[in-house]
Design a protein around this motif. Structure first.
Motif, PDB file in Angstrom:
ATOM      1  N   ALA A  55       4.115  11.407   2.644  1.00 50.13           N
ATOM      2  CA  ALA A  55       3.821  11.587   4.065  1.00 50.13           C
ATOM      3  C   ALA A  55       2.356  11.242   4.365  1.00 50.13           C
ATOM      4  CB  ALA A  55       4.130  13.018   4.486  1.00 50.13           C
ATOM      5  N   LYS A  56       1.443  11.689   3.495  1.00 53.78           N
ATOM      6  CA  LYS A  56       0.010  11.416   3.708  1.00 53.78           C
ATOM      7  C   LYS A  56      -0.307   9.936   3.535  1.00 53.78           C
ATOM      8  CE  LYS A  56      -1.777  15.987   2.488  1.00 53.78           C
ATOM      9  NZ  LYS A  56      -2.711  16.758   1.664  1.00 53.78           N
ATOM     10  N   ILE A  57       0.296   9.320   2.514  1.00 50.35           N
ATOM     11  CA  ILE A  57       0.062   7.884   2.300  1.00 50.35           C
ATOM     12  C   ILE A  57       0.609   7.080   3.472  1.00 50.35           C
ATOM     13  CG2 ILE A  57       0.603   5.923   0.807  1.00 50.35           C
ATOM     14  CD1 ILE A  57       0.820   7.975  -1.514  1.00 50.35           C
ATOM     15  N   PHE A  58       1.791   7.457   3.949  1.00 52.18           N
ATOM     16  CA  PHE A  58       2.419   6.752   5.069  1.00 52.18           C
ATOM     17  C   PHE A  58       1.567   6.875   6.331  1.00 52.18           C
ATOM     18  CE2 PHE A  58       6.005   6.380   8.239  1.00 52.18           C
ATOM     19  CZ  PHE A  58       6.260   5.033   7.983  1.00 52.18           C
ATOM     20  N   ALA A  59       1.078   8.092   6.601  1.00 50.20           N
ATOM     21  CA  ALA A  59       0.228   8.313   7.775  1.00 50.20           C
ATOM     22  C   ALA A  59      -1.059   7.499   7.664  1.00 50.20           C
ATOM     23  CB  ALA A  59      -0.090   9.805   7.914  1.00 50.20           C
ATOM     24  N   LYS A  60      -1.614   7.447   6.455  1.00 50.59           N
ATOM     25  CA  LYS A  60      -2.849   6.681   6.229  1.00 50.59           C
ATOM     26  C   LYS A  60      -2.606   5.182   6.426  1.00 50.59           C
ATOM     27  CE  LYS A  60      -4.373   6.756   2.006  1.00 50.59           C
ATOM     28  NZ  LYS A  60      -5.027   7.171   0.742  1.00 50.59           N
ATOM     29  N   ALA A  61      -1.469   4.698   5.904  1.00 52.78           N
ATOM     30  CA  ALA A  61      -1.157   3.273   6.021  1.00 52.78           C
ATOM     31  C   ALA A  61      -0.929   2.866   7.471  1.00 52.78           C
ATOM     32  CB  ALA A  61       0.079   2.942   5.180  1.00 52.78           C
ATOM     33  N   LEU A  62      -0.311   3.749   8.259  1.00 57.55           N
ATOM     34  CA  LEU A  62      -0.056   3.435   9.670  1.00 57.55           C
ATOM     35  C   LEU A  62      -1.350   3.219  10.449  1.00 57.55           C
ATOM     36  CD1 LEU A  62       2.843   5.931  10.565  1.00 57.55           C
ATOM     37  CD2 LEU A  62       3.005   3.448  10.350  1.00 57.55           C
ATOM     38  N   ASN A  63      -2.424   3.858   9.993  1.00 57.91           N
ATOM     39  CA  ASN A  63      -3.704   3.760  10.710  1.00 57.91           C
ATOM     40  C   ASN A  63      -4.755   2.940   9.973  1.00 57.91           C
ATOM     41  OD1 ASN A  63      -3.321   5.477  13.153  1.00 57.91           O
ATOM     42  ND2 ASN A  63      -2.869   7.039  11.621  1.00 57.91           N
ATOM     43  N   CYS A  64      -4.364   2.324   8.849  1.00 60.58           N
ATOM     44  CA  CYS A  64      -5.298   1.506   8.076  1.00 60.58           C
ATOM     45  C   CYS A  64      -5.614   0.213   8.839  1.00 60.58           C
ATOM     46  CB  CYS A  64      -4.701   1.188   6.703  1.00 60.58           C
ATOM     47  SG  CYS A  64      -5.749   0.130   5.679  1.00 60.58           S
ATOM     48  N   THR A  65      -6.868  -0.176   8.837  1.00 62.85           N
ATOM     49  CA  THR A  65      -7.282  -1.400   9.542  1.00 62.85           C
ATOM     50  C   THR A  65      -7.265  -2.631   8.645  1.00 62.85           C
ATOM     51  OG1 THR A  65      -9.607  -0.909   9.040  1.00 62.85           O
ATOM     52  CG2 THR A  65      -8.731  -0.090  11.143  1.00 62.85           C
ATOM     53  N   ASN A  66      -6.942  -2.443   7.372  1.00 67.25           N
ATOM     54  CA  ASN A  66      -6.940  -3.565   6.427  1.00 67.25           C
ATOM     55  C   ASN A  66      -5.800  -3.403   5.422  1.00 67.25           C
ATOM     56  OD1 ASN A  66      -7.766  -5.883   5.046  1.00 67.25           O
ATOM     57  ND2 ASN A  66      -9.174  -4.740   3.734  1.00 67.25           N
ATOM     58  N   LEU A  67      -4.552  -3.395   5.922  1.00 69.94           N
ATOM     59  CA  LEU A  67      -3.373  -3.176   5.078  1.00 69.94           C
ATOM     60  C   LEU A  67      -3.279  -4.200   3.955  1.00 69.94           C
ATOM     61  CD1 LEU A  67      -0.436  -2.296   7.509  1.00 69.94           C
ATOM     62  CD2 LEU A  67      -1.280  -0.888   5.624  1.00 69.94           C
ATOM     63  N   GLN A  68      -2.839  -3.744   2.792  1.00 70.37           N
ATOM     64  CA  GLN A  68      -2.663  -4.614   1.634  1.00 70.37           C
ATOM     65  C   GLN A  68      -1.197  -4.574   1.202  1.00 70.37           C
ATOM     66  OE1 GLN A  68      -5.421  -6.288   0.403  1.00 70.37           O
ATOM     67  NE2 GLN A  68      -6.565  -5.351   2.085  1.00 70.37           N
ATOM     68  N   ASP A  69      -0.397  -5.488   1.725  1.00 65.15           N
ATOM     69  CA  ASP A  69       1.026  -5.579   1.373  1.00 65.15           C
ATOM     70  C   ASP A  69       1.738  -4.246   1.588  1.00 65.15           C
ATOM     71  OD1 ASP A  69       3.294  -6.960   0.485  1.00 65.15           O
ATOM     72  OD2 ASP A  69       3.041  -6.211  -1.559  1.00 65.15           O
ATOM     73  N   GLY A  70       1.505  -3.620   2.731  1.00 67.83           N
ATOM     74  CA  GLY A  70       2.147  -2.351   3.068  1.00 67.83           C
ATOM     75  C   GLY A  70       1.440  -1.128   2.528  1.00 67.83           C
ATOM     76  N   GLU A  71       0.402  -1.325   1.719  1.00 66.66           N
ATOM     77  CA  GLU A  71      -0.367  -0.218   1.152  1.00 66.66           C
ATOM     78  C   GLU A  71      -1.671  -0.028   1.918  1.00 66.66           C
ATOM     79  OE1 GLU A  71       0.487   1.784  -1.223  1.00 66.66           O
ATOM     80  OE2 GLU A  71       1.521   0.788  -2.874  1.00 66.66           O
ATOM     81  N   PRO A  72      -2.156   1.217   2.050  1.00 62.40           N
ATOM     82  CA  PRO A  72      -3.475   1.429   2.660  1.00 62.40           C
ATOM     83  C   PRO A  72      -4.564   0.875   1.744  1.00 62.40           C
ATOM     84  CG  PRO A  72      -2.639   3.475   1.749  1.00 62.40           C
ATOM     85  CD  PRO A  72      -1.523   2.488   1.647  1.00 62.40           C
ATOM     86  N   CYS A  73      -5.649   0.379   2.336  1.00 63.51           N
ATOM     87  CA  CYS A  73      -6.711  -0.229   1.522  1.00 63.51           C
ATOM     88  C   CYS A  73      -7.581   0.813   0.838  1.00 63.51           C
ATOM     89  CB  CYS A  73      -7.575  -1.137   2.389  1.00 63.51           C
ATOM     90  SG  CYS A  73      -8.592  -0.240   3.603  1.00 63.51           S
ATOM     91  N   ASN A  74      -7.618   2.048   1.369  1.00 61.15           N
ATOM     92  CA  ASN A  74      -8.440   3.147   0.835  1.00 61.15           C
ATOM     93  C   ASN A  74      -9.942   2.856   0.903  1.00 61.15           C
ATOM     94  OD1 ASN A  74      -6.350   4.974   0.191  1.00 61.15           O
ATOM     95  ND2 ASN A  74      -5.956   3.921  -1.741  1.00 61.15           N
ATOM     96  N   GLU A  75     -10.330   1.859   1.705  1.00 59.25           N
ATOM     97  CA  GLU A  75     -11.747   1.508   1.814  1.00 59.25           C
ATOM     98  C   GLU A  75     -12.252   1.518   3.250  1.00 59.25           C
ATOM     99  OE1 GLU A  75     -12.136  -2.275  -0.045  1.00 59.25           O
ATOM    100  OE2 GLU A  75     -11.875  -1.504  -2.089  1.00 59.25           O
ATOM    101  N   CYS A  76     -11.364   1.296   4.216  1.00 59.74           N
ATOM    102  CA  CYS A  76     -11.802   1.271   5.613  1.00 59.74           C
ATOM    103  C   CYS A  76     -12.147   2.689   6.074  1.00 59.74           C
ATOM    104  CB  CYS A  76     -10.727   0.661   6.505  1.00 59.74           C
ATOM    105  SG  CYS A  76      -9.224   1.656   6.655  1.00 59.74           S
TER     106      CYS A  76
END
Length: 564
Positions: A55-76
């Motif tokens: 749930a947390k990863i999904f929420a983070k990915a939905l708001n990520c500004t630099n998605l990496q193949d459906g994954e959050p970048c963890n850097e923005c």
């Protein structure tokens, strides 16, 4: 810096880090990549299997500004804020402590406001089954038609307590228990990164105790590391978990099977003195009994500590495996009603080793002194258990919501299938629908997850293969287990009750041995060809269609193999 628990330190930050839920994580990634994100999700499954992490990863990915193949970048900036719990657009709510109508009304009033940092405002409601009925009702309309910028993610360990009206408004994902192999592999990765040495046998014990939960396995690791910070030792693991050494359990198993009463009672006393609990000893014996029976039937996937264990199984009658499982389950039930935990275990041991000696072997007699001594042991231990059970029963009331299932005798076998079951299977197939089968299959993993460890092995070999509006046919993987389960009225009743909770519909269970299922299905289609034709006459057919084939596909879906 304060010490951080392993399960928090190693919480997954990417979908690819989530262990054992590949089907779910791949689906969520693809939904993000394709821009087809639903407005509400429901994550259900046992504790510690990755629901909140996903749930947390999904929420983070939905708001990520630099998605990496459906994954959050963890850097923005948004990803960093989400990891630190500082992003205003990701709201986590614990339904256990915020379960009233007022809290849900507050959410309903605030969803109309647009997100301030990201693209979506995401509400994660953990343990959603704890909401009151009034709170569920307050959530219904908002959950059905939220604003476009809002996504709800509901998580629960008890899906059966979530109202059907809520489930129908969400995309449901069933998280399964993580396999012992995956748990062990993940623990190895973590221990290597933490520079901690480990004993392979210790990790196997931890995975067994964790019962499919990654968080539980890491919590146990933490506890052992508090005991010895340099390594994970097998002996320390046994002390902390209350489990018995595998080689000792194998020895006890053989003693019970070979009717060595005094030796088994002596070993049980030794195991209890070393810190093992009666409950864990019984659970380990049940699991070993199932594995040993499968090994006897030719399954080579299990390994044992005693060199001669596998070869010793050939001399044990198959009925004894079922007897041990039955008596061990009875002892586990007795443990619930007494603080003297050793007594039910001793009773189990004496019962298990006594009955063969009750009947003299041809050509010889059992000494009367030995029989008398064993009988006295049984009578004494049984009186103690009955006394404890009676005292407990005085303080309890029994709820009988349903009439008990009637006992039935397995009829003579016809092609390996009990005749009465065969007729019942035909009745199910004549009225089968694809929707009922799909409904049951979608809920089946949830049904299995409600059973305790000692019954997991018995229900995991069952699989729904056909269903009507009132009944479901379950295929049993092993024929011997089919005969045993077919007579286990209590287990079948429990399965029906859990299935009703998960599907919101009552189904009666009919069993079939897996090896006989193909033949029963083929015989049914052959014998009832005329009825199937008549049943489909009212439906419009294309020139190339075949009503029998159409009906078979409706009943069995992809299982049908059409040949000219």
């Amino acid at each position: 810096m304060a010490y951080q628990a392993l399960y928090r330190k190693w919480r997954p930050r990417l979908f690819d880090d989530v262990v054992g839920q590949e089907a779910i994580t791949d689906t969520l990634k693809n939904a993000i990549k394709r821009g087809k994100v639903s407005h509400a999700f429901l994550f259900g499954g046992p504790r510690g299997t990755g629901k909140t992490s996903c749930a947390k990863i999904f929420a983070k990915a939905l708001n990520c500004t630099n998605l990496q193949d459906g994954e959050p970048c963890n850097e923005c900036a948004n990803c960093i804020a989400a990891d630190q719990g500082a992003m205003n657009d990701i709201i986590e709510i614990d339904a256990a402590s915020n379960n009233g109508v007022d809290e849900i009304r507050d959410i309903r009033d605030k969803v109309k406001y647009a997100p301030t940092q990201g693209k979506y405002k995401v509400y994660i409601i953990d343990e959603v089954h704890m909401l009151s009925m009034g709170a569920f009702n307050a959530l219904l309309k908002t959950l059905e038609e939220p604003p476009e910028h809002v996504v709800f993610i509901l998580a629960t360990t008890e899906l059966q307590k979530v109202p059907a009206t809520i489930i129908s408004r969400t995309q449901r994902y069933n998280f399964k228990r993580i396999s012992q192999m995956d748990l062990i592999a993940r623990m190895k990765v973590i221990l290597k990164a933490e520079n901690v040495s480990y004993d392979e046998k210790a990790l196997k014990v931890i995975a067994q105790v964790a019962d499919g939960g990654m968080r539980d396995s890491l919590s146990i690791l933490d506890k052992i590391l508090s005991y010895d910070q340099d390594q994970i030792k097998y002996e320390d693991t046994l002390k902390i978990t209350g489990f018995a050494a595998q080689e000792k359990i194998e020895t006890l198993f053989l003693q019970l099977m070979q009717t060595h009463t005094e030796d088994s009672l002596s070993l049980i006393k030794e195991l209890l003195a070393s810190g093992a609990s009666s409950k864990n000893i019984l659970n380990e014996l049940i699991e070993l009994s199932v594995q040993a029976l499968l090994t006897k039937k030719g399954d080579k996937s299990h390994t044992y500590f005693l060199n001669d264990f596998a070869s010793s199984l050939t001399e044990i009658p198959e009925e004894k495996f079922f007897k041990l499982t039955k008596l061990a389950n009875e002892a586990l039930n007795d443990l619930k009603y007494t603080n003297q935990q050793a007594i039910p275990l001793d009773v189990f041991s004496v019962k298990m080793t006594h009955q063969v000696k009750d009947s003299p072997q041809p050509g010889g007699e059992v000494p009367s002194e030995e029989l008398s001594e064993l009988q006295n042991q049984i009578n004494s231990l049984t009186r103690q258990v009955q006394s404890l059970l009676h005292k407990s029963a005085l303080n309890q009331t029994k709820n009988k919501d349903e009439a008990p299932r009637s006992e039935k005798t397995v009829m003579p076998q016809t092609n390996g299938v009990a005749y009465d079951n065969k007729e019942k299977i035909y009745h199910v197939l004549m009225n089968a629908t694809k929707n009922d089968l799909v409904n049951i299959k979608e809920s089946w993993s949830d049904v299995l997850s409600t059973f305790p460890n000692n019954k997991q092995a018995m229900v995991k070999i069952l699989e729904p293969v056909a269903a009507s509006n009132q009944e479901v046919v379950l295929s049993c993987k092993y024929e011997l287990w089919f005969k045993y389960t077919n007579n286990d009225v209590e287990l079948l009743g429990e399965l029906e009750a859990q299935l009703a909770k998960m599907t919101q519909h009552n189904y009666k269970i009919v069993l079939v041995a897996a090896r006989d299922w193909q033949k029963v299905r083929a015989d049914f289609l052959s014998k009832h060809k005329a009825e199937l034709l008549n049943k489909n006459n009212s439906e419009r057919q294309t020139p190339k269609s075949n009503p029998v084939v159409d009906k078979a596909q409706e009943l069995f879906g992809d299982l049908v193999n059409i040949k000219d």
